[in-house]
Motif scaffolding. Structure first.
Motif, PDB file in Angstrom:
ATOM      1  N   HIS A 184       0.828  -1.206   0.000  1.00 41.95           N
ATOM      2  CA  HIS A 184       0.000   0.000   0.000  1.00 41.95           C
ATOM      3  C   HIS A 184       0.865   1.261   0.000  1.00 41.95           C
ATOM      4  N   VAL A 185       0.323   2.311  -0.610  1.00 45.03           N
ATOM      5  CA  VAL A 185       1.021   3.601  -0.656  1.00 45.03           C
ATOM      6  C   VAL A 185       0.252   4.574   0.226  1.00 45.03           C
ATOM      7  N   VAL A 186       0.962   5.260   1.101  1.00 44.56           N
ATOM      8  CA  VAL A 186       0.318   6.205   2.013  1.00 44.56           C
ATOM      9  C   VAL A 186       0.796   7.612   1.690  1.00 44.56           C
ATOM     10  N   HIS A 187      -0.144   8.528   1.589  1.00 47.71           N
ATOM     11  CA  HIS A 187       0.242   9.919   1.359  1.00 47.71           C
ATOM     12  C   HIS A 187       0.298  10.611   2.714  1.00 47.71           C
ATOM     13  N   THR A 188       1.417  11.226   3.036  1.00 45.26           N
ATOM     14  CA  THR A 188       1.539  11.754   4.400  1.00 45.26           C
ATOM     15  C   THR A 188       2.436  12.970   4.480  1.00 45.26           C
TER      16      THR A 188
END
Length: 882
Positions: A562-566
């Motif tokens: 999964h890719v998390v934008h943070t």
């Protein structure tokens, strides 16, 4: 300026009244050694050692001592204010393009105004005002843009006619002018005396000042400053401040751990005349004539005039060290173009006697902005240098910001445009600096139109696809030394026209970028985005996850793939960085950040990650070429190349997977495009880059594939209301202020940096809101285009500035993004900004003094979500800095 004759007198008087002055007063005239006073020995230790006694060093000492730090030693290799400061023309001018520079200059002006009263040292402060002349309509537009900025900051300023110029300054020839800008509060000072006044105040506050003491190098232990070696012994210290002006570069490189300070000296000329027959009044305004490349000020009833010639002479590239700057050679041939510009502007000077031509070195930086901040490699090593001949205008304000930075850990303004960390090691090559300053110095006067690029020091960092893209008509810009494509010129277009087009109006590339955008929306485009900063963080156990959970606001404990934008937030909840992080495995993470984060983000993580041999942080920027496939047909191209289904069921949004594409394997594919359009980014090991690019282009032909550049990307992301770090987001902007609460997991079960500040904002509300403006009555073909920094008015009152803008080919309107504040009508204090406050206002955007109506929208707005793939995870991963 060249008030050096007066200096010696004031020096003697001043020393007589300050017995505490710890100076090695060298009385070389006396032959007997008994007359020589013994120099005061250096202290064995201090909290702070400042190197350099010019305007920046004394300003830092003054502000630190004002903020309560007393254990400070200031070392000067020659005599105070004997470097560039002694020769500085002494013009304090607030007319600046960059808002942080404007604020620094305004603060300096107010500081110098009361300095004489505070210290009893005469500073020669005279409020003369300044007049900037425009010989062309474009120059006038540029001045109007500055004027609208100054006015909303409360600095008086007006655009005036050539006739009014003649009234303000009777000797000026006005026949070729189209207008001018008058800033009545600008001033003149004697810069050397301002330094002495700052030093006086600092020494009264306990700062020890030692002249004729030169620093040989700074000692470092475990990555921190530990002391300073001088020619008179050693001082242990916790903080070192390099204010060594044109010697800052060499001093930075002399230490055990080199600190890169990219600046280079150039000769700077000005002439002094004898007083006129009717001496000029002391309050005659200073004239700045950028089209003639000169400035003219009153000097003791005569004139001081200098400028920035087209062919500057760089100095000391090999690093010849001169203590105090001796007056370098006069060079009348070299000064001739500036002299003739002066005589055109003031024809009556023909008969005037010239007293001397002064030649003094000035240091310039690769982007014409000064350098301040803490070194990314050595903690406690601070820098303030590279003033690009505006040292006296910025000195006061810059010293204040740096002192705040040292005492509080951060300055009171966003100083990212000036931060040392905006440069990497690549900008410290002497050849690069020599070539770049030869371009920078003439640029001081050149017209700054939107999106101009430096011509020197180019093609330094390039993608492996550079030649392929170049052959297909790519037009390049550079970011952090990395070449990136603006757009592609289609075959048959006249190339020269495009490269020469410099305008404040509709640019020549308008239709080209429009067709790239259309292709992104309807078919598929490829953008080479290799310049993004890429880090890998891995560990043997859970160290990587635990550390990242603390440093990032979103929850990174997600399933692998999964890719998390943070955001990477600071204590105040502000964005130090805005990035996407993919979880590659249980124990390793892949982090994508904006291009100009490479040094800053590395330093931030290095200083905050635990010192643990089981935890590794690696910069892999150079290992991967990134291709962004944007558009509805990107799915088809990739699935045909990889023989794998790429549809949403098999490859959901914000997902990352290693795949083979064509013959090449080990390619990281992420379903994310940084624009809000559907598509994928491929992170390709560098040796496969050409192969994969060729395969993608061949396979994509039947789907109408084409190359695109960053201008298309900008248009897409701005119409989708995506904020980019460094433009819209900065260390003073929190997720709550720009509608990104969904990227913050306040309840993720572990504490993270900035959490308290965000909880407080959640409870009390925010003082600014990130807002999208769609210009209503703006004619794209005829009107001036917005750029960034335009004032925003709500119901006729100033509420903030735009941070970025682009033409939206979908809406067929200009879109500006910016922050809206709520100032109390009576007191001017900031109030909480509510959704109703935004929605109930009537807005206008001021472009160079002309106001255009605009419709405001808040983030996120419903029409964005037409391509919804996964209900909870809308792909809003676009707002990394272009």
């Amino acid at each position: 300026g060249a008030r050096m004759f007066l200096r010696l007198l004031s020096d003697v008087r001043w020393r007589a009244t300050h017995p505490k002055w710890r100076s090695v007063t060298c009385s070389q005239q006396s032959t007997s050694s008994t007359a020589e006073p013994q120099p005061v020995p250096l202290p064995a230790q201090a909290q702070v050692v400042i190197c350099g006694g010019g305007i920046t060093g004394t300003s830092v000492a003054y502000h630190l001592s004002k903020m309560g730090w007393k254990d400070i030693v200031l070392l000067e290799q020659g005599r105070l204010a004997a470097g560039t400061t002694r020769f500085c023309a002494g013009i304090v001018s607030t007319a600046r393009h960059v808002s942080v520079e404007l604020k620094m200059a305004d603060y300096s002006n107010k500081l110098y105004q009361q300095l004489e009263q505070e210290t009893g040292v005469k500073t020669g402060y005279v409020k003369t005002g300044s007049v900037s002349l425009a010989q062309t309509q474009d120059r006038l537009i540029s001045l109007k843009r500055i004027a609208s900025s100054l006015n909303v900051m409360g600095i008086p300023c007006e655009i005036i006619t050539p006739k009014q110029v003649a009234q303000l300054h009777p000797l000026i020839n006005i026949h070729d002018l189209v207008g001018a800008m008058y800033v009545p509060e600008d001033a003149l000072v004697s810069s050397a005396n301002v330094s002495l006044a700052l030093a006086t105040a600092a020494s009264r506050n306990g700062v020890q000042i030692h002249e004729r003491t030169s620093v040989s190098h700074v000692t470092v232990q475990k990555g921190r400053v530990s002391g300073v070696e001088t020619d008179r012994g050693q001082i242990q210290c916790e903080y070192f401040v390099n204010c060594a002006g044109q010697w800052a570069y060499e001093l930075g490189h002399s230490g055990e751990e080199p600190v890169n300070i990219p600046l280079h000296a150039c000769e700077h000329f000005y002439l002094l005349t004898h007083p006129l027959k009717e001496p000029l009044a002391s309050n005659v305004p200073t004239i700045v004539d950028p089209d003639g490349r000169i400035y003219i000020r009153n000097w003791q009833g005569g004139i001081l005039s200098g400028g920035f010639e087209k062919n500057p002479k760089p100095l000391f590239t090999e690093g010849r060290n001169q203590l105090e700057i001796q007056n370098l050679q006069e060079d009348w041939d070299h000064f001739e173009p500036l002299l003739s510009a002066l005589l055109r502007r003031m024809p009556d000077l023909e008969a005037l006697q010239i007293m001397q031509l002064v030649n003094c070195p000035e240091s310039f930086t690769p982007d014409m902005r000064c350098i301040m901040g803490e070194s990314p490699t050595v903690q406690g090593y601070f820098v303030l240098a590279g003033m690009n001949s505006a040292g006296i205008s910025y000195g006061g304000g810059a010293g204040k910001y740096l002192a705040e930075w040292m005492v509080n850990g951060y300055p009171s303004e966003n100083v990212w445009p000036l931060d040392l960390k905006r440069f990497g090691t690549l900008q410290s090559s002497r050849t690069f600096l020599r070539h770049r300053v030869m371009e920078v110095m003439p640029l001081m006067c050149d017209l700054k139109v939107p999106r101009w690029d430096f011509q020197t020091g180019r093609q330094l960092r390039t993608s492996p696809l550079y030649d392929r893209l170049d052959a297909q008509g790519a037009r390049w810009m550079e970011k952090h030394g990395f070449e990136r494509v603006k757009y592609f010129v289609p075959p048959g277009k006249d190339l020269l026209d495009l490269d020469q087009s410099k305008t404040f109006y509709k640019p020549d590339w308008f239709d080209i970028v429009g067709s790239e955008v259309k292709c992104c929306k309807e078919a598929v485009c490829v953008i080479d985005m290799s310049s993004f900063t890429k880090f890998e963080i891995s560990s043997t156990g859970d160290q990587a996850l635990e550390s990242l959970q603390y440093l990032f606001s979103n929850d990174l404990d997600v399933p692998v793939g999964h890719v998390v934008h943070t955001g990477m937030l600071n204590e105040k909840g502000g964005y130090e960085n805005d990035c996407s992080i993919a979880r590659l495995s249980k124990r390793s993470f892949f982090m994508i950040s904006p291009t100009d984060q490479q040094v800053h983000c590395w330093a931030w993580l290095k200083s905050r990650l635990p010192d643990d041999s089981n935890l590794t942080l690696e910069d892999v920027t150079w290992k991967y070429t990134a291709l962004n496939l944007i558009g509805p047909r990107a799915v088809d191209v990739l699935s045909e190349l990889s023989y794998a289904p790429m549809t949403a069921e098999h490859f959901p949004s914000l997902f990352c997977k290693e795949m083979s594409v064509g013959y090449a394997n080990g390619i990281r594919v992420m379903s994310i495009t940084h624009t809000g359009e559907p598509g994928f980014v491929l992170y390709i090991p560098i040796e496969y880059a050409l192969h994969v690019y060729n395969e993608v282009m061949n396979m994509g032909q039947k789907y109408g594939i084409r190359n695109a550049g960053y201008y298309a990307l900008r248009s897409l992301r701005i119409e989708k209301f995506f904020a980019f770090w460094g433009q819209d987001l900065d260390a003073f902007t929190t997720p709550m202020e720009c509608g990104r609460e969904f990227q913050v997991k306040l309840e993720k079960g572990t504490q993270f940096l900035g959490q308290e500040a965000l909880l407080e904002q959640k409870q009390n509300g925010v003082y600014k809101r990130f807002t999208m403006f769609i210009l209503e009555d703006h004619d794209t073909d005829m009107d001036l285009w917005p750029w960034w920094g335009e004032p925003i008015f709500r119901n006729g009152r100033y509420v903030g500035k735009t941070t970025s803008s682009a033409y939206s080919y979908t809406l067929e309107r200009h879109v500006c993004l910016g922050f809206v504040h709520h100032f109390d009508e009576k007191t001017g204090e900031e109030l909480v900004v509510t959704t109703d406050f935004i929605n109930q206002g009537e807005y206008e955007i001021d472009i160079a003094g002309q106001r255009f109506q605009a419709k405001a929208k808040l983030y996120p707005f419903s029409s964005l979500f037409t391509h919804r793939r996964r209900k909870d995870e809308v792909e809003l991963s676009g707002y990394q800095r272009e």
